[in-house]
Write a protein that holds these residues in place. Structure first.
Motif, short mmCIF file in Angstrom:
data_model
loop_
_atom_site.label_atom_id
_atom_site.label_comp_id
_atom_site.label_asym_id
_atom_site.label_seq_id
_atom_site.Cartn_x
_atom_site.Cartn_y
_atom_site.Cartn_z
N MET A 1 1.02 -5.24 22.93
CA MET A 1 1.78 -4.45 23.90
C MET A 1 2.25 -3.13 23.30
O MET A 1 2.18 -2.09 23.95
CB MET A 1 2.99 -5.25 24.40
CG MET A 1 3.81 -4.54 25.46
SD MET A 1 2.83 -4.26 26.95
CE MET A 1 3.98 -3.34 27.94
N LEU A 2 2.71 -3.17 22.05
CA LEU A 2 3.17 -1.95 21.41
C LEU A 2 2.03 -0.95 21.22
O LEU A 2 2.23 0.26 21.33
CB LEU A 2 3.82 -2.28 20.05
CG LEU A 2 4.62 -1.15 19.40
CD1 LEU A 2 5.75 -0.68 20.31
CD2 LEU A 2 5.17 -1.61 18.05
N VAL A 3 0.82 -1.49 20.96
CA VAL A 3 -0.33 -0.60 20.82
C VAL A 3 -0.62 0.10 22.15
O VAL A 3 -0.92 1.31 22.18
CB VAL A 3 -1.57 -1.38 20.35
CG1 VAL A 3 -2.80 -0.49 20.37
CG2 VAL A 3 -1.34 -1.92 18.94
N LEU A 4 -0.51 -0.62 23.26
CA LEU A 4 -0.73 0.00 24.57
C LEU A 4 0.30 1.09 24.84
O LEU A 4 -0.03 2.17 25.35
CB LEU A 4 -0.67 -1.06 25.66
CG LEU A 4 -0.86 -0.56 27.10
CD1 LEU A 4 -2.21 0.13 27.26
CD2 LEU A 4 -0.73 -1.72 28.09
N VAL A 5 1.55 0.83 24.46
CA VAL A 5 2.59 1.85 24.60
C VAL A 5 2.23 3.08 23.76
O VAL A 5 2.37 4.23 24.21
CB VAL A 5 3.97 1.30 24.18
CG1 VAL A 5 5.01 2.41 24.14
CG2 VAL A 5 4.41 0.20 25.14
N GLY A 6 1.74 2.82 22.53
CA GLY A 6 1.32 3.93 21.69
C GLY A 6 0.18 4.72 22.28
O GLY A 6 0.14 5.96 22.20
N VAL A 7 -0.79 4.02 22.90
CA VAL A 7 -1.90 4.69 23.56
C VAL A 7 -1.39 5.61 24.66
O VAL A 7 -1.80 6.78 24.78
CB VAL A 7 -2.89 3.65 24.14
CG1 VAL A 7 -3.88 4.31 25.10
CG2 VAL A 7 -3.63 2.93 23.02
N LEU A 8 -0.48 5.10 25.49
CA LEU A 8 0.05 5.91 26.59
C LEU A 8 0.85 7.11 26.08
O LEU A 8 0.76 8.21 26.65
CB LEU A 8 0.91 5.04 27.50
CG LEU A 8 0.18 3.91 28.24
CD1 LEU A 8 1.16 3.10 29.08
CD2 LEU A 8 -0.93 4.46 29.12
N LEU A 9 1.64 6.91 25.02
CA LEU A 9 2.44 8.02 24.49
C LEU A 9 1.55 9.11 23.89
O LEU A 9 1.81 10.30 24.07
CB LEU A 9 3.42 7.49 23.44
CG LEU A 9 4.59 6.68 24.00
CD1 LEU A 9 5.40 6.07 22.86
CD2 LEU A 9 5.48 7.55 24.89
N ILE A 10 0.51 8.69 23.17
CA ILE A 10 -0.45 9.68 22.66
C ILE A 10 -1.08 10.44 23.82
O ILE A 10 -1.18 11.67 23.82
CB ILE A 10 -1.53 9.01 21.80
CG1 ILE A 10 -0.99 8.67 20.42
CG2 ILE A 10 -2.76 9.92 21.67
CD1 ILE A 10 -0.94 9.84 19.45
N ALA A 11 -1.52 9.69 24.84
CA ALA A 11 -2.15 10.33 26.00
C ALA A 11 -1.20 11.31 26.69
O ALA A 11 -1.61 12.38 27.13
CB ALA A 11 -2.60 9.26 27.00
N GLY A 12 0.08 10.95 26.77
CA GLY A 12 1.05 11.84 27.38
C GLY A 12 1.23 13.16 26.65
O GLY A 12 1.72 14.14 27.23
N ASN A 13 0.81 13.20 25.38
CA ASN A 13 0.92 14.42 24.57
C ASN A 13 -0.35 15.26 24.56
O ASN A 13 -0.37 16.32 23.92
CB ASN A 13 1.26 14.05 23.12
CG ASN A 13 2.69 13.61 22.94
OD1 ASN A 13 3.63 14.36 23.25
ND2 ASN A 13 2.90 12.41 22.46
#
Length: 386
Positions: A1-13
């Motif tokens: 789950m934390l990896v998915l959050v990291g994916v989304l945060l990277i994408a948001g940048n």
């Protein structure tokens, strides 16, 4: 789950720190006394950096590790977002240069991370992060001018609030993943020697031009749309909201077209449709600017469609994973290099002719070339595509 959050945060940048400049361009130009051509370089310079880093990112991941590379990307984006608001023109361009390196690393390496951690849900996770990328960019653009007004016409604080929080959150999440992927170097995609011949193949160039001309059109419009709309009589905050709608619309095809593309043997019609739709929007901006909200949404949808179709063609027309990586690197490198000339060219044409007619005419020519390249690239596959 934390990896998915990291994916989304990277994408948001990956989009908002660059495209969020456009609604604030008038304030930046006034504050720092920039010409239109110099202002265009604020978007063009990152594109040159994207072109270079796209060829180096996979090698960095092999040496440093994928998780560490994405942490470094997050740090560079956060540092760049802060640096660009601290002083004058030098700090502005230096900050944009730093965050551009971070964005380029994220653009190239994020698909590898998705493939590794979500091998059975690649389409779903990819659609999610493309959608989130568009949502953050749209939210940032729509609120840019109101946030500047709330902070006393300060473009500096406005450009920091949304993207700064997103970048710091990404740093925090990826800091927890520094030791997570010991095999990142072996698994990260590389532009191996076996993929090098794609640079000599006509079909590879058709795909590259299709993607590259779409990037050229997108960054020309994304860079100058708010300024153009203000010149047409729109209020600055309304222009920023339309700019946000355009970016939101560019994310919609991620949910609508991906299932369709996998079922099509002949993709020429959809490849042509995205380019033709963009042509119609450029004509619309030129002859019926009062309908700019509609044209912006249609342009965003067309641009997003072409982007997804180009990604699909890379997979369909490749005969191996290494060839797909080589073709992807070629398309990103040459595409961003081509796109880098768009914003200053559009700004220069505006300055030269004191209007947007010739600049939009250039956009129409680009869309014609995109349509032709897409038609050739999307012809039905033969048993041996390359």
């Amino acid at each position: 789950m934390l990896v998915l959050v990291g994916v989304l945060l990277i994408a948001g940048n990956l989009r908002a720190p660059i495209t969020g400049i456009a609604p604030l361009l008038d304030l930046i130009q006034t504050d720092l006394s920039l010409s239109s051509t110099q202002a265009g370089l604020l978007t063009a310079m990152p594109l040159f950096i994207f072109a270079v880093i796209s060829l180096l990112a996979a090698g960095m991941a092999r040496v440093v590790g994928l998780s560490r590379s994405l942490f470094i990307a997050s740090v560079l984006i956060a540092a760049g977002v802060v640096l660009r608001i601290l002083g004058g023109v030098g700090e502005l361009f230096a900050g944009i240069g730093l965050l551009a390196v971070g964005i380029a690393l994220g653009n190239v390496l994020l698909p590898s991370l998705v493939k590794r951690h979500f091998p059975m849900r690649i389409s779903l996770v990819t659609s999610l992060y493309v959608l989130f990328m568009g949502l953050v960019a749209a939210f940032n653009s729509a609120l840019a001018v109101p946030m500047a007004e709330w902070t006393g016409q300060s473009w500096r604080w406005s450009s920091l609030i949304v993207v700064g929080i997103m970048a710091l959150a990404s740093v925090a999440v990826w800091a927890t993943q520094l030791g997570a992927d010991r095999r990142a170097a072996q698994d990260a995609p590389a532009l191996s020697a076996s993929g090098a011949p794609v640079w000599r193949l006509p079909l590879a160039w058709y795909i590259t031009l299709y993607m590259g001309l779409n990037s050229l059109a997108y960054y020309m419009v994304a860079s100058w749309l708010p300024v153009m709309l203000v010149s047409y009589g729109f209020e600055p905050d309304h222009a920023g909201q339309i700019h946000g709608l355009m970016q939101l619309a560019s994310a919609v095809p991620a949910l609508l077209l991906m299932p369709l593309l996998s079922r099509l043997h002949d993709q020429r019609v959809v490849a042509l449709a995205g380019a033709v739709l963009q042509t119609l929007t450029f004509v619309g901006f030129l002859v019926l600017p009062s309908w700019s909200s509609l044209w912006a949404v249609l342009f965003g949808f067309g641009s997003g469609s072409v982007f997804l179709i180009a990604l699909s063609l890379i997979g369909v027309r490749s005969t191996s994973t290494s060839q797909a990586a080589s073709l992807s690197g070629m398309a990103q490198c040459m595409g961003y290099l081509l796109a880098a000339f768009g914003p200053p060219a559009m700004g220069g044409l505006h300055d030269m002719f004191n209007g947007w007619g010739w600049a939009l005419g250039l956009c129409i020519l680009v869309s014609f070339g995109m349509a032709y390249a897409g038609w050739l690239a999307a012809r039905p596959a033969v048993p041996r595509t390359f």
